[in-house]
Design a protein around this motif. Structure first.
Motif, PDB file in Angstrom:
ATOM      1  N   HIS A   1      -5.266  23.253  15.218  1.00  0.00           N
ATOM      2  CA  HIS A   1      -4.498  22.853  16.406  1.00  0.00           C
ATOM      3  C   HIS A   1      -5.388  22.251  17.482  1.00  0.00           C
ATOM      4  N   TRP A   2      -6.545  21.748  17.063  1.00  0.00           N
ATOM      5  CA  TRP A   2      -7.473  21.040  17.936  1.00  0.00           C
ATOM      6  C   TRP A   2      -8.089  21.951  19.002  1.00  0.00           C
ATOM      7  N   GLN A   3      -8.151  23.264  18.717  1.00  0.00           N
ATOM      8  CA  GLN A   3      -8.754  24.183  19.688  1.00  0.00           C
ATOM      9  C   GLN A   3     -10.218  24.431  19.326  1.00  0.00           C
TER      10      GLN A   3
ATOM     11  N   ASP B   1     -13.555  26.361  18.927  1.00  0.00           N
ATOM     12  CA  ASP B   1     -13.950  27.749  18.727  1.00  0.00           C
ATOM     13  C   ASP B   1     -15.229  27.968  19.545  1.00  0.00           C
TER      14      ASP B   1
ATOM     15  N   GLY C   1      -9.560  19.816  26.353  1.00  0.00           N
ATOM     16  CA  GLY C   1     -10.370  20.841  25.697  1.00  0.00           C
ATOM     17  C   GLY C   1     -10.934  21.779  26.763  1.00  0.00           C
TER      18      GLY C   1
END
Ligand SMILES: Cc1ncc(COP(=O)(O)O)c(C=O)c1O
Length: 391
Positions: free
Chosen positions: A88-90, A92, A117
Motif C-alpha cells: 500500500h506504498w507505506q 517501513d 510519505g
C-alpha cells in the motif's frame, strides 16, 4: 481496433494557455527560494547528489521506485541500498532504520502519486543520525500533507513539472538548507525538441476534444512533423523515458515550460484532480479494494491507482477504448533484488494508473469509470486478497 475518443494519461496543452496571464503561485517549487530548473527531474537528482557529495556513499532508497531516480543516484557515484515499502506504498520505517550503516549518507523518500510519505519521521531520523534527506516529489507536484507542502522537509527536494502540468519539459531542485557549491551551468534545450513536445501536447488536446476528426488530423500532422524532424537531423530529447542519460544531464528547462507553468491555476488543478479521483474512488471501491481508504486534505492525486488481477489485459482493453492507463512501475532497477521485496513486486505486477487529471470533466470521468467497471466485472478474474494484503 480504432477508438472514437482519447483520454491522455497526462494533461495536455490548450492554445490559450500559451497566452493567459501569469499568476503568483504559492506552492513549491514555484514560490521562490533556492530553486534550480532542469529539462527533467532526473537531472536535478544527479545534480543534488553531486552537490551533496554523496559519491562513494550509500543512499537508502525505496524498493518501490521508477528506476530512473536510482540510475541518476548511481550515475553520481553513490550506491543505492533498498528499504521495504509495503503493497500500500507505506514506508517501513523500522526496516529503513535497520539498514542505516557506516557508509550511509542519505535517506531517499518518494512521495507516490501525490500521496505523502513519512517526511516528518524521516526528517527526524536523518537529524538523529546525521544524514541527508532527499525528498522526491517527481510524482507529487502541488501536493500537501494537510497544510504542509510536500518538498519542504528534505535537505533538497525534487519536482517534475510535465507529469502534472501541460508543459513540454521541466524538473526542479529546491534547496531547503544552505547549499555548499555552485550548480553546474546548463545548456538550453534545442528549440526543435521543445517545439516537437509542445506540438505533440497540443495535438493530444485536439484529439481529446475533437474525437475521430482530431485523431485523423493529429496522425497527419505527426507524420509531417516526423518527416521534418528526420530531414533536419534534429536530436530530439524526449521526456518520460526509462533511463538517465549523462549526456543530457546539463540540459535546462525551456523558457516556454516556465512560461506555461506560470499561467496555470494551481488551486483549480488540485481541486479538479481531487474531484476526479473521488469520483473513481466512489465508483470502483466495491469492485477493487482502494489502495487508500481516504483522500486526505491537501493531497493532489497524480492518478487513481487501481488493483487489477491481470494488468496486461486491463491495459490493453482500456487502450482499445482510448484510455491511456499506464503500467505503473512494472520494472525495478537491476540493483534491487525482487525476491527481497515481494510486496513491491506485487504492486508492480498489479497496479494500473487510471487518469484523473485536470483536463477531464465529470462527464468524461463518468465514462472512464464505466469502462473500468465493465472491464473489472466482465473480464478480470477476482483479485486474490493476498495480493493486496498490507504490511
Ligand atoms: C519517483 C521519480 N523520481 C524521478 C523521476 C524522474 O522524472 P523525469 O522524468 O522528470 O526525469 C521519476 C520519473 O517518472 C519518478 O517516478
Amino acid at each position: 481496433m480504432t477508438h472514437s475518443r482519447l483520454i491522455p494519461d497526462i494533461p495536455t496543452l490548450y492554445p490559450a494557455m500559451l497566452l493567459g496571464r501569469s499568476r503568483t503561485n504559492r506552492r513549491p517549487p514555484f514560490c521562490g527560494g533556492d530553486v534550480h530548473w532542469y529539462f527533467l527531474a532526473r537531472n536535478a537528482i544527479f545534480e543534488a547528489c553531486r552537490l551533496l557529495e554523496l559519491g562513494n556513499g550509500e543512499v537508502l532508497m525505496p524498493a518501490y521506485h521508477h528506476g530512473v531516480e536510482v540510475e541518476a543516484v548511481v550515475a553520481a557515484g553513490a550506491r543505492p541500498v533498498f528499504y521495504r515499502v509495503d503493497a500500500h506504498w507505506q514506508v517501513d520505517l523500522k526496516d529503513l532504520e535497520r539498514r542505516i550503516g557506516p557508509d550511509t549518507k542519505a535517506l531517499y523518500l518518494i512521495h507516490y502519486a501525490g500521496f505523502p510519505g513519512p517526511a516528518a519521521q524521516m526528517r527526524q531520523l536523518a537529524n538523529d543520525r546525521g544524514l541527508i534527506l532527499i525528498e522526491d516529489c517527481a510524482l507529487s507536484l502541488l501536493s500537501c500533507d494537510g497544510v504542509s507542502e510536500l518538498g519542504s522537509r528534505g535537505d533538497v527536494s525534487i519536482f517534475c513539472l510535465y507529469k502534472t502540468l501541460p508543459v513540454p519539459n521541466g524538473g526542479a531542485l529546491k534547496f531547503n538548507r544552505p547549499r555548499h557549491g555552485e550548480c553546474l551551468p546548463q545548456r538550453a534545450p534545442k528549440l526543435a525538441s521543445v517545439v516537437s513536445l509542445t506540438l505533440s501536447s497540443l495535438l493530444l488536446n485536439l484529439e481529446m476534444r475533437a474525437g475521430r476528426a482530431g485523431n485523423l488530423l493529429r496522425a497527419a500532422i505527426r507524420r509531417m512533423a516526423h518527416l521534418v524532424v528526420r530531414a533536419s537531423g534534429v536530436d530530439r530529447v524526449p521526456v518520460g523515458t526509462m533511463h538517465f542519460k549523462p549526456e543530457h544531464a546539463d540540459l535546462g528547462i525551456s523558457p516556454l515550460s516556465q512560461s506555461i507553468a506560470e499561467r496555470q491555476q494551481t488551486d483549480r488543478i488540485v481541486a479538479t484532480r481531487r474531484r476526479n479521483y473521488l469520483l473513481l474512488h466512489d465508483r470502483l471501491k466495491s469492485l477493487s479494494p482502494p489502495l487508500f481508504e481516504r483522500l486526505n486534505p491537501g493531497v493532489c492525486p497524480l492518478f487513481y491507482p487501481l488493483w487489477v488481477s491481470d494488468k496486461p489485459a486491463m491495459l490493453e482493453r482500456l487502450g482499445e477504448r482510448g484510455i491511456r492507463a499506464v503500467d505503473f512501475w512494472g520494472d525495478h532497477h537491476p540493483a534491487c533484488d525482487p525476491a527481497e521485496f515481494p510486496e513491491a513486486m506485487r504492486a508492480r505486477r498489479h497496479i494500473v494508473e487510471i487518469p484523473c487529471h485536470q483536463d477531464l470533466s465529470p462527464a468524461t470521468m463518468d465514462w472512464i469509470a464505466k469502462q473500468v467497471e465493465l472491464e473489472l466485472r466482465g473480464h478480470q478474474a477476482e483479485l486474490d486478497p493476498s495480493i493486496v494484503a498490507g504490511g
